[in-house]
Write a protein that holds these residues in place. Structure first.
Motif: not given
Lengths: 368, 399, 551
Positions: B29-30, B73, B78, B122, C383-384, C386-391
């Motif tokens: 997903i990322e 986003p 990081k 989305h 989803a947003l 998760i995306i931020e977390n998984r970056q």
């Protein structure tokens, strides 16, 4: 563990028979049903057509039950020679078997086609093969295993389906269904044919009745087996038309899926239901596939009086090749329509003739 | 020995099968660009595009429209997380603009620019500029969007007064304009100037039915947005032909969709402000057919409360006073309805008030006769209306 | 026309695929046949060479002569070299009859030997008036008048003597007697009744089975006065002989079931069934299935409840774990507490457990398929985040989940091995630290840590430990399926499990009963547990002789 599925021990209850009919009927058809009906009838009144065709199906189901209960404990393939003699019996059996194979292949193909909603990029043969292998594993267990599995997946699919489709009430607009009979009864009659097609499935009684523990209740199973799909179809068509309006759904390939895509429920774990529905519905497609695959294999084995297992294996590549014959999705839909037409003659007309012949030639026992 | 060899062979086949099939269509997903907003404008090449075109980086196309996608986003390193979080006031979205003549081709052009491909699951809001919708039919513009499997038909469609991409930018930090716009629709219980949301699927069904329809208008100034009025799209062409302003929309709301909130302000005879807040309302469009003559009667009844009264000295909320005020409010609503009906029938000559639906339901045969040229027929049909307002309470204070 | 037809002839690629479609299951079937066959061969009905090492001592059919000196030599030769054999030679007072008392140290009750054997023989001896008649009826006099022990057996050959002694009896060789007396003095060390470790309950009896079968049968008997409880004794094991007891209610259990179990037990051929797990694996229906086909329990109340439903229990000497069979899928998620608590909380707990089992099985698989295949299914806001977390997470979700799941499994395994006071602490600390560090290092996303934690906690709710193991194994299979085919793979996995379950049988009872076939009477005790007053009938599925629970 032995594969003697024809043994006396392999019996199914009345409810299992009903569930088998339900699961056979509820297949890929529901995904396109609203569109095919609206295309034919051009009116929101198509739900009336469903009721009418449900009644018709009940009548032909009754004929099948009547026919089969003259030959207790025998499937169509076993008692056919008694009625018509060997040559014609062979012909009809082969027709019926090819029909089952074709339906099986059709379901496989529809699954491969909807697969891209879920898995863009995965080759369809991979999807299809996994599906068919698991089906094979199940079918080898015989009719009682099939019916047990159907009883497990029926409540799951129905509950999810009903929840999903009732949640669409937030975009439901009763005005889309009005006026009732605004353009008269003729379009409603035009809608009957496409809806008949999605009711194919009652013919499994030709096979299943032989395995029923209590064959006297076959009619009950038939009525339950037809009523549930009628209700499900009715809800589906009403909700889809109410949600999308006949103008909106006419151009959608998979209107029932699109209905799910047309609303979001916030605050639940799932906001979106289309993939969920599709995934759940794969189980229904699975049951339609397995039951037809089973019936076809059983047909061969009983026609030649041979062991059942090799035929199950042999039918795998046959079904796969049939499924891959249509070049594009329109051909698939056309093929589906064709099967529906065939089914009307094969399982509406032929059993009636067989019943008359068997009564005239005094074959089979009189049902009490 | 041979048996074991065969066994090993089988295992090898099985393992290689699993390995080959592994993760065909998986995409973390990322590693995807989720876009939540899409703005469609008349072609307007960005500086970047002009720049690269000078260097010859171009493909054959006509510049017909500019698509702006809002990606959220944005990729953040990081490492930044370790540093002070308060210092970074980075925007929470990226807007990407590309120009071309095929929407899908434009979308695929993004693949040349971003390592993370776009996914449309989305997408929340599509904004079309009125300028573009004036030139091309919505059917043409939305063809790709309606066909695409990713984009959900629940996505909201808006029309913008000026450039659509402007409505996808904001100066407020932390705000994602697309989600903000989608959220505005939920305020219908506070204002009757918001029409019921038009999702893609509703747009499709309206376009298929051939009737004229409205889309909520969003206007932008200084990177701030407001819903104001609605764009009118003519059923026969599906092109933008004009708009109703906020005041018209209020009038329309009384009979076209149930009012569940808002405010009716008018002035008493003495000149002070009085305001009525509708709680619920009930409207009916009653078609009448006599021979070939079609006419409509609109019946509106509403219940609500008197929420503001500037009278000085304060007039106690007596029964007669209430009746008197009700008359005033009714007059105001009558005025609103009259104005919007005039606009519909005589200025734009379209039916966006749902009269056709009622006729279709009540008199399907008549409707079949007139539906071909309904908008024209509609503009000369007599419409009568009556409004009945009831003040049922007056808030917490009664003087 | 011909060319149109030609277009419908499948291409070579399709035919190859069709061949693959056929070939793979055929191969699989053959493979499973090979495995099944080799499994059956390994535990063949008869051992490859029938050589139960009867006796190296060579004492078979050697009679006892009655000549004291030669007899004692024979005994010494046979077992005198065993370290724990003690031979005590005494003389019966009042006569000159020599007596040898042979017993095992540690296995016999020496108090009992002292007070009830040696004391009467040395101390009291034979009174004056009997001395004349003593020698005429030596054997009878000893057993009837002299030795006050309850369990006295007589034997006339050395084989029995030696075996008796090795099992803990005390052998008494008497001069001039052509028999030997075997006195039951066995006293193994056994632990006291404790609360079962693996099946703790808040409410319910606190006793668990022990390693001694007589204690265990006693527990069953002592549960309540009950005439129909039948305990059938079997001796199994070819080298090490063990007692196995088949328990059932005579007038409830289906005789066919009892016969089936009996015949399967009789077919067991193994040197030593160390634990009841051996029995389970030797008599189960399907060796390849991941699901257990017998329920193991340490709780007498659970066994009794099973027996009253018409099931059958197997108890083995030397283990506190009894087997209850047949078992069905739903039973793996039932706990005795469901019945002890009132029906509402009982039902709630049970529903919770079904949910937990589902989570434990599918949560990581769903995570993988959502993250890697269906980002559209997740709500936008989630989803947003998760995306931020998984970056910056370098692995695909499958590898990520695999890392975490495997470390959790390792932690859990380590927790079991560690001493009791450290175990839980290590689990918590290890879990917290590894999770936190992994997130900080950017190896996994915080969202996954939640998923893994929920999965782990859910799997602890499964009341049958072995069933939890099954779920843990299947969870990994599910993750593989999800990684290959996404949500579709998960559904296929589910269908595969279901297909397997409907084919599986436990002693003739389909594994999925009573879920299917639909039957209202057995559903009363499935997802919800209805009030006891409504559960009047015994479950239909076990075909109980006496169907009414109130009898």
């Amino acid at each position: 563990m032995s594969g003697t599925s024809n043994s006396q021990k392999d019996q199914i209850t009345t409810s299992q028979t009903a569930v088998m009919v339900i699961n056979y009927m509820l297949g890929a058809g529901i995904l396109t049903l609203p569109r095919t009906m609206v295309e034919a009838a051009k009116t929101p009144d198509v739900w009336i057509s469903i009721l009418i065709s449900g009644t018709i199906i009940l009548a032909s189901g009754w004929i099948i039950v009547k026919l089969c209960s003259r030959f207790q404990g025998q499937t169509l393939f076993q008692f056919l020679p008694e009625i018509t003699g060997r040559a014609i019996a062979m012909l009809i059996s082969i027709l019926v078997i090819s029909y089952f194979l074709a339906i099986s292949a059709f379901e496989i193909r529809i699954m491969a086609e909807t697969g891209f909603y879920l898995l863009e990029g995965t080759p369809s043969w991979a999807i299809v093969m996994t599906f068919m292998w698991i089906g094979l594993y199940l079918i080898l267990g015989g009719v009682s295993c099939l019916s047990r599995l159907y009883e497990i997946i029926l409540p799951i699919t129905l509950v999810f389906f009903l929840i999903a489709i009732l949640l669409s009430s937030r975009i439901f607009d009763i005005d889309h269904l009005r006026p009732v009979l605004g353009s008269g009864i003729t379009p409603v009659l035009k809608g009957i044919k496409p809806s008949l097609l999605s009711f194919t499935g009652y013919e499994i009684m030709l096979v299943a009745l032989a395995y029923m523990k209590n064959q006297g209740k076959a009619n009950k199973a038939m009525i339950a087996g037809v009523t549930v799909p009628v209700v499900i179809y009715l809800i589906t068509v009403i909700m889809v038309i109410g949600g999308l309006s006949i103008n909106g759904l006419e151009k959608r390939t998979w209107p029932t899926l699109d209905l799910m895509r047309s609303f979001e429920v916030q605050g639940l774990i799932f906001e979106r239901f289309e993939s969920l529905l599709l995934v759940i519905w794969i189980m229904q497609i699975f049951s339609t596939f397995t039951v037809t695959h089973y019936a076809a294999s059983l047909g061969w084995s009983q026609m030649f009086n041979r062991n059942f297992r090799p035929f199950v294996f042999a039918m795998l590549p046959v079904i796969y090749l049939i499924a891959m014959v249509p070049k594009d999705i329109n051909q698939v839909f056309n093929l589906g329509d064709m099967f529906g037409n065939v089914s009307v003659y094969l399982f509406g007309g032929v059993p009636l003739i067989l019943l008359f012949v068997s009564i005239l030639r005094k074959k089979g026992a009189k049902p009490e | 020995m041979k048996r074991y060899l065969l066994f090993v062979l089988r295992i090898a086949v099985a393992v290689s099968l699993v390995l080959n099939t592994g993760c065909w269509s998986s995409n973390e997903i990322e590693d995807l660009s989720v876009y939540v907003g899409l703005a469609l404008d008349v072609a307007q090449e960005s500086k970047f595009e002009q720049g690269i075109e000078k260097q010859g980086a171009s493909y054959p196309k006509h510049n017909m429209l500019t698509a702006t996608v809002q990606i959220v986003p944005p990729v953040t390193g990081k490492g930044q997380k370790q540093g002070g979080t308060s210092s970074e006031q980075a925007t929470t979205y990226i807007n990407e603009k590309l120009t071309g003549d095929s929407l899908i081709q434009i979308f695929r052009q993004f693949a040349l620019r971003r390592d993370r491909p776009l996914i449309g699951h989305h997408l929340k809001v599509i904004v079309v500029s009125s300028e573009l919708a004036k030139r091309y039919s919505l059917e043409q513009i939305f063809d790709f969007v309606l066909r695409d499997n990713d984009i959900r038909p629940s996505c909201l469609v808006l029309v913008s007064h000026r450039n659509a991409f402007e409505s996808l930018s904001t100066s407020e930090p932390g705000e994602i304009p697309a989600i903000y716009l989608a959220g505005l629709v939920k305020n219908r219980y506070r204002s009757n100037k918001i029409i019921p949301p038009v999702s893609l699927i509703k747009l499709d069904s309206r376009m298929q039915s051939g009737s004229s329809f409205l889309l909520q208008n969003v206007i932008t100034s200084e990177n701030e947005h407001k819903f104001s009025g609605a764009g009118i799209f003519k059923g026969s062409t599906k092109k933008w032909i004009g708009e109703l302003n906020e005041f018209d929309l209020e009038g329309l709301s009384w009979f076209s969709f149930d009012v569940i909130g808002g405010a009716v302000k008018t002035y008493a005879h003495e000149g002070y402000t009085i305001t009525y807040e509708p709680k619920r309302s009930n409207s009916k469009i009653i078609p009448k057919v006599q021979g070939d003559d079609i006419s409509f009667h609109i019946k509106v009844s509403s219940e609500g409360s008197l929420m503001e009264d500037w009278s000085f000295p304060e007039i106690p909320s007596s029964e007669e006073y209430m009746r008197e005020l009700e008359k005033l409010f009714e007059k105001q609503v009558n005025k609103q309805i009259q104005q919007v009906l005039y606009k519909m029938q005589h200025v734009y000559r379209v039916d966006v008030g749902g009269f056709n639906e009622q006729l279709r339901i009540k008199y399907p045969k008549v409707w079949n006769r007139v539906k071909e040229d309904w908008d024209e027929t509609f503009s000369s049909i007599p419409i009568t209306y009556e409004v009945d307002m009831n003040i049922t309470d007056f808030g917490s204070s009664n003087d | 026309m011909w060319s149109i037809l030609m277009t419908f002839i499948p291409s070579w690629k399709l035919i190859a695929q069709a061949f693959l479609l056929l070939a793979v299951p055929v191969l699989m079937i053959l493979m499973s046949k090979v495995i099944r066959k080799s499994v059956v061969n390994t535990f063949a009905l008869k051992p490859d060479s029938p050589s139960p090492p009867e006796t190296e001592i060579g004492l078979a059919n050697v009679p006892i002569t009655g000549t004291y000196d030669s007899d004692i030599v024979t005994v010494r030769n046979a077992i005198g070299d065993q370290a724990d054999v003690l031979i005590r030679e005494i003389v019966i007072s009042g006569t000159e009859t020599r007596v040898a008392i042979v017993f095992l140290e540690g296995l016999t009750d020496s108090d009992l030997i002292d007070s009830h054997l040696i004391t009467p023989l040395i101390h009291r001896g034979v009174p004056e008036e009997d001395r004349s008649s003593f020698h005429d009826s030596l054997s009878a006099y000893l057993t009837e008048r002299l030795i006050p022990a309850s369990d006295i057996k007589k034997s006339s050959d050395f084989q029995a003597l030696v075996e008796g002694i090795l099992f803990g009896q005390t052998g008494v060789l008497v001069e001039g007697l052509q028999e030997v007396l075997l006195i039951g003095t066995a006293k193994g060390k056994s632990r006291s009744l404790e609360e079962p470790m693996s099946e703790a309950l808040l409410r319910g009896p606190r006793t668990g089975f022990t390693e001694r079968i007589s204690d265990n049968t006693g527990l069953l008997r002592r549960h309540g006065e009950n005439g129909s409880l039948t305990l059938t004794k079997f001796q199994i094991g070819s080298r090490v002989k063990k007692i196995l007891i088949l328990a059932y209610m005579r007038d409830i259990a289906d005789p066919n079931l009892v016969d089936e179990v009996t015949s399967r037990i009789q077919r067991i051929d193994i040197d030593d069934p160390i634990e009841s797990g051996y029995i389970e694996q030797l008599i189960e229906d399907n060796v390849l299935s991941p699901f257990q086909q017998m329920q193991n329990t340490e709780r007498p109340d659970r066994v009794i409840a099973g027996l009253l439903e018409g099931r059958v229990a197997i108890l083995l000497d030397g283990t506190p774990f009894a087997l209850v069979l047949p078992v069905t899928f739903s039973m793996l998620l039932q706990s005795p507490e469901d019945y002890y608590e009132r029906w509402l909380p009982g039902s709630f707990m049970r529903l919770l457990r079904f949910l937990a089992a589902l989570l434990a099985l599918l949560a990581p698989a769903l995570y993988i398929s959502f993250i890697s295949f269906h980002p559209g299914l997740i709500p936008t806001k989630l989803a947003l985040s998760i995306i931020e977390n998984r970056q910056g997470v370098p692995f695909p979700s499958f590898i990520e989940a695999l890392i975490m799941e495997i470390s959790i499994e390792i932690l859990r395994e380590a927790g079991i091995r560690l001493p009791k006071p450290i175990g839980p602490a290590m689990g918590i600390v290890g879990g917290l630290i590894i999770g936190d560090a992994a997130v900080n290092a950017g190896i996994v996303s915080p969202f996954l840590v939640i998923v893994v934690a929920v999965t782990a906690i859910s799997s602890f709710t499964i009341p049958v430990y072995s069933a939890g193991l099954t779920l843990r194994i299947l969870r990994f299979t599910g993750m593989f399926c999800a990684a290959t085919l996404g949500l579709f793979g998960v559904v296929m996995f589910f269908l595969l499990i279901c297909s397997h379950l409907v084919r599986l049988k436990s002693f003739g009872v389909p594994y999925v009963t009573p879920i299917v076939p639909y039957g209202f009477s057995d559903w009363k005790d499935l997802f919800v547990r209805v009030p006891l007053k409504i559960m009047k009938m015994r479950p239909v599925m076990f075909n109980a002789k006496d169907k009414d629970r109130r009898n």
